[in-house]
Design a protein around this motif. Structure first.
Motif, short mmCIF file in Angstrom:
data_model
loop_
_atom_site.label_atom_id
_atom_site.label_comp_id
_atom_site.label_asym_id
_atom_site.label_seq_id
_atom_site.Cartn_x
_atom_site.Cartn_y
_atom_site.Cartn_z
N VAL A 308 0.90 -0.80 -0.58
CA VAL A 308 0.28 -0.40 -0.24
C VAL A 308 0.80 1.47 0.03
CG1 VAL A 308 -1.81 1.40 1.04
CG2 VAL A 308 -1.70 -1.00 1.24
N PHE A 309 1.92 1.23 0.77
CA PHE A 309 3.12 2.07 0.85
C PHE A 309 4.04 2.87 0.24
CE2 PHE A 309 0.39 1.47 5.32
CZ PHE A 309 -1.08 2.71 4.87
N GLY A 310 4.25 2.12 -0.37
CA GLY A 310 5.12 1.18 -1.31
C GLY A 310 6.40 1.81 -0.26
N ASP A 311 7.40 1.22 0.26
CA ASP A 311 8.44 1.00 1.48
C ASP A 311 8.93 0.15 0.71
OD1 ASP A 311 7.13 2.93 3.20
OD2 ASP A 311 6.44 2.09 4.80
N SER A 312 10.11 -0.16 0.73
CA SER A 312 10.86 -1.23 0.85
C SER A 312 10.72 -2.34 1.74
CB SER A 312 11.77 -0.86 0.59
OG SER A 312 13.06 -0.18 2.75
N PRO A 313 11.31 -3.89 1.55
CA PRO A 313 11.13 -4.68 2.80
C PRO A 313 12.12 -4.29 3.39
CG PRO A 313 11.61 -5.32 -0.21
CD PRO A 313 11.97 -4.34 0.17
N LEU A 314 13.23 -3.21 3.61
CA LEU A 314 14.21 -3.38 5.20
C LEU A 314 13.34 -2.44 5.91
CD1 LEU A 314 16.29 -3.57 6.92
CD2 LEU A 314 16.75 -2.32 5.81
N ALA A 315 12.47 -1.12 5.50
CA ALA A 315 11.80 -0.44 5.61
C ALA A 315 11.05 -0.79 6.37
CB ALA A 315 11.49 0.70 5.26
N SER A 316 10.03 -2.01 5.36
CA SER A 316 8.58 -2.48 6.33
C SER A 316 9.34 -3.21 7.96
CB SER A 316 8.02 -3.45 4.69
OG SER A 316 7.46 -2.95 4.31
N GLY A 317 10.61 -3.63 7.09
CA GLY A 317 11.09 -5.29 8.53
C GLY A 317 11.05 -4.04 10.09
N ILE A 318 11.39 -3.08 9.86
CA ILE A 318 11.60 -1.86 10.34
C ILE A 318 10.44 -0.89 11.02
CG2 ILE A 318 12.40 0.62 11.45
CD1 ILE A 318 15.44 -0.32 9.39
N ARG A 319 9.12 -0.70 10.71
CA ARG A 319 8.56 -0.76 10.87
C ARG A 319 7.71 -1.16 11.90
NH1 ARG A 319 6.59 4.59 8.74
NH2 ARG A 319 7.64 5.26 6.82
N VAL A 320 7.75 -2.54 11.61
CA VAL A 320 6.94 -3.84 12.35
C VAL A 320 7.62 -4.33 13.43
CG1 VAL A 320 6.54 -6.25 12.06
CG2 VAL A 320 5.64 -4.77 10.40
N LEU A 321 9.40 -3.98 13.27
CA LEU A 321 9.63 -4.00 14.79
C LEU A 321 8.87 -3.94 16.49
CD1 LEU A 321 12.43 -5.32 15.98
CD2 LEU A 321 13.74 -3.22 15.55
N PRO A 322 8.37 -2.51 15.89
CA PRO A 322 7.87 -2.24 17.63
C PRO A 322 6.72 -3.19 18.17
CG PRO A 322 8.03 0.10 16.22
CD PRO A 322 8.48 -1.69 15.83
N TRP A 323 5.97 -4.04 17.37
CA TRP A 323 5.31 -4.79 17.00
C TRP A 323 6.31 -6.27 17.56
CZ3 TRP A 323 0.61 -6.26 14.46
CH2 TRP A 323 -0.38 -7.02 14.62
N THR A 324 6.52 -6.22 16.77
CA THR A 324 7.56 -7.81 17.45
C THR A 324 9.10 -7.92 18.11
OG1 THR A 324 9.53 -7.56 15.76
CG2 THR A 324 6.98 -8.44 15.22
#
Length: 510
Positions: A308-324
């Protein structure tokens, strides 16, 4: 999974045998923890790579669902069997075999030319993981003196938590730097190094020989496969198509046959008497529904930043990090609090926080939402996960008698794994009924994805509300109150601490 270590549950050996150790503790810890990290990492690493896999292999929603669920379903079904095979044929032997299977399946996954081959390879990977994870704990526990076993198993569990926390980031970095195939290739050198180290560095041991429940395993596998097949294919093919109806009917019949068989056989894979009373069924229902809601949501939320937001795979992983990553910070505090006020209330609050988090995300998500609007929900969801995972093992063990703890822990782990499979299937059906990946005549591709995501995540939130209520109904016990009963009713007052730490047994639930 079985926690037979040295005279532990399932083995019936005298307590005096528990003082013995087998193998070098430091060497055993390094080998088993590295193997467990590799097996646990693979799930979340794959989740962050799903958008790349979809584009590369031209896969649809059902293909992506099976890419995750094939591993998890096989892992869940063969978890108990893997431990029993280790007791019979040698734990080191089976551990090495599991490593070899997992490594070979990683090669097959990386070389997969289409989604069908990838799903088949992931199925075999699940078999290897179902052997590696329980036997890594058994081998480690057998090598450590009883007074140090809690620290060793706690460190082993922390390594598993690290795999969950870093999975999205590692997966995103690998996909961005190379390609999705490399999330599987990275397993290969580690597996090749671990194979000789495990063969020569671990000491062989065996547990009490138990009769394998092969009919039960076959019935459970077929029944779960039929139900999941119907759920995953129903959204695409239609709920009344012959394939879908056959899956549901055959699955239901086989699962009913599984229950009947388990009630009659002398060596059941899942002893049905565990489900008498209220505590054990309700705790396990809550655990299954937690995995349903949270891991079903993770399947889609791990894709939203790229799709949806066009982020890179690494940026996506970092954005999920607060959850995991939150469980790494909150779990120790939750564990301490559970000893003081009772694990039931910590787990209940954790489930409620997860429901709030998913409800927040479903209410706030849109094609133009800012990351900062979602960040508090990710933190709340991660905190709730930590509050669930820290005390749940003690609740499971405290709901059964002492001699049943090993099999009870294994049943709980298997049900949690299946809950994730069920969540991905059901929430996927909701997603496909309301949205999808590609554009339509009236909706852009991002909006089409969001339209499916919102009701799917709301479904996960509703399931977590039910999980919270189920945990609320678990009979309360004060911490440090003695309780035990050798009878069948697990709800009766027990004479040992049901909330205090039992580190040598609970690591299997990490």
């Amino acid at each position: 999974m079985s926690t037979d270590t040295i005279g532990r549950p399932g083995g019936g050996a005298a307590d005096g045998l528990r003082a013995a150790t087998i193998g070098h503790p430091v060497r055993t810890f390094v080998i088993t923890a590295a193997a467990m990290f590799m097996a646990q990492l693979d799930n979340l690493v794959v989740s962050i790579a799903l958008p790349s896999i979809r584009e590369s292999l031209h896969a649809g929603l059902s293909g992506l669902q099976w890419t995750v669920s094939a591993y998890t379903l096989t892992f869940a079904v063969f978890l108990l069997t893997g431990s029993a095979l280790g007791d019979r044929f040698g734990r080191r032997n089976l551990f090495v075999a599991g490593l070899a299977v997992f490594t070979a399946a990683s090669v097959a996954s990386a070389l997969a030319p289409n989604i069908a081959v990838l799903i088949a390879a992931r199925t075999v990977q699940g078999l290897g993981g179902a052997v590696i994870v329980p036997l890594s704990l058994t081998l480690l526990s057998a090598s450590v003196r009883p007074e140090k076993r809690g620290a060793a198993v706690g460190a082993w569990g922390a390594i598993g938590g690290l795999a969950v926390a870093l999975g999205p980031v590692i997966g995103g970095a690998v996909v961005e730097a190379a390609s999705w195939q490399w999330i599987f290739w990275v397993n290969v050198p580690l597996g090749i190094v671990l194979l000789p180290l495990a063969w020569w560095g671990l000491t062989e041991s065996r547990g009490p020989v138990r009769r394998l429940d092969i009919p039960g395993t076959v019935l459970a596998t077929g029944g779960l496969l039929g139900v999941v097949l119907g759920l995953i294919r129903g959204g695409d093919a239609g709920w009344t198509t012959p394939l879908v109806l056959t899956g549901f009917v055959a699955g239901a019949v086989l699962l009913a046959a599984f229950v009947v068989w388990e009630l009659r056989t002398d060596a059941p894979m899942v002893p049905m008497h565990l489900f008498r009373g209220r505590s054990f069924p309700l705790v396990n229902l809550s655990a299954l529904l937690m995995s349903f809601g949270m891991f079903g949501a993770v399947f889609f939320l791990s894709q939203v930043f790229q799709t949806v937001f066009g982020d890179s795979p690494l940026a996506s992983g970092i954005r999920v990090l607060p959850w995991t990553g939150m469980p790494m910070l909150v779990a120790p505090i939750a564990g301490i609090l559970s000893d003081r006020i009772g694990g039931k209330w910590i787990v209940t609050a954790g489930l409620g926080l997860q429901a709030v988090a998913l409800g927040w995300i479903a209410s706030a998500i849109s094609a133009s939402v800012s990351y900062t609007a979602l960040l508090p929900a990710f933190v709340i969801g991660g905190t709730g996960m930590a509050m669930f995972f820290a005390p749940i093992a003690n609740l499971v063990l405290g709901s059964v008698s002492r001699e049943q703890e090993g099999i009870a822990s294994g049943v709980n782990n298997a049900l949690r794994e299946f809950g994730g499979v069920l969540g991905i299937a059901v929430m996927g059906a909701v997603f496909s009924a309301n949205g999808g990946y590609g554009p339509t005549a009236t909706r852009t591709a991002p909006q089409h994805f969001i339209d499916g995501l919102i009701p799917a995540v709301f479904t996960g939130a509703a399931v977590l509300v039910v999980a919270t209520l189920a945990m609320w109904l678990v009979p309360g016990r004060r911490p440090a109150v003695a309780a035990a009963q050798a009878g069948d009713d697990a709800d009766a007052q027990q004479e040992q601490d049901v909330e205090g730490p039992r580190h040598e047994e609970i690591g299997a639930s990490a």
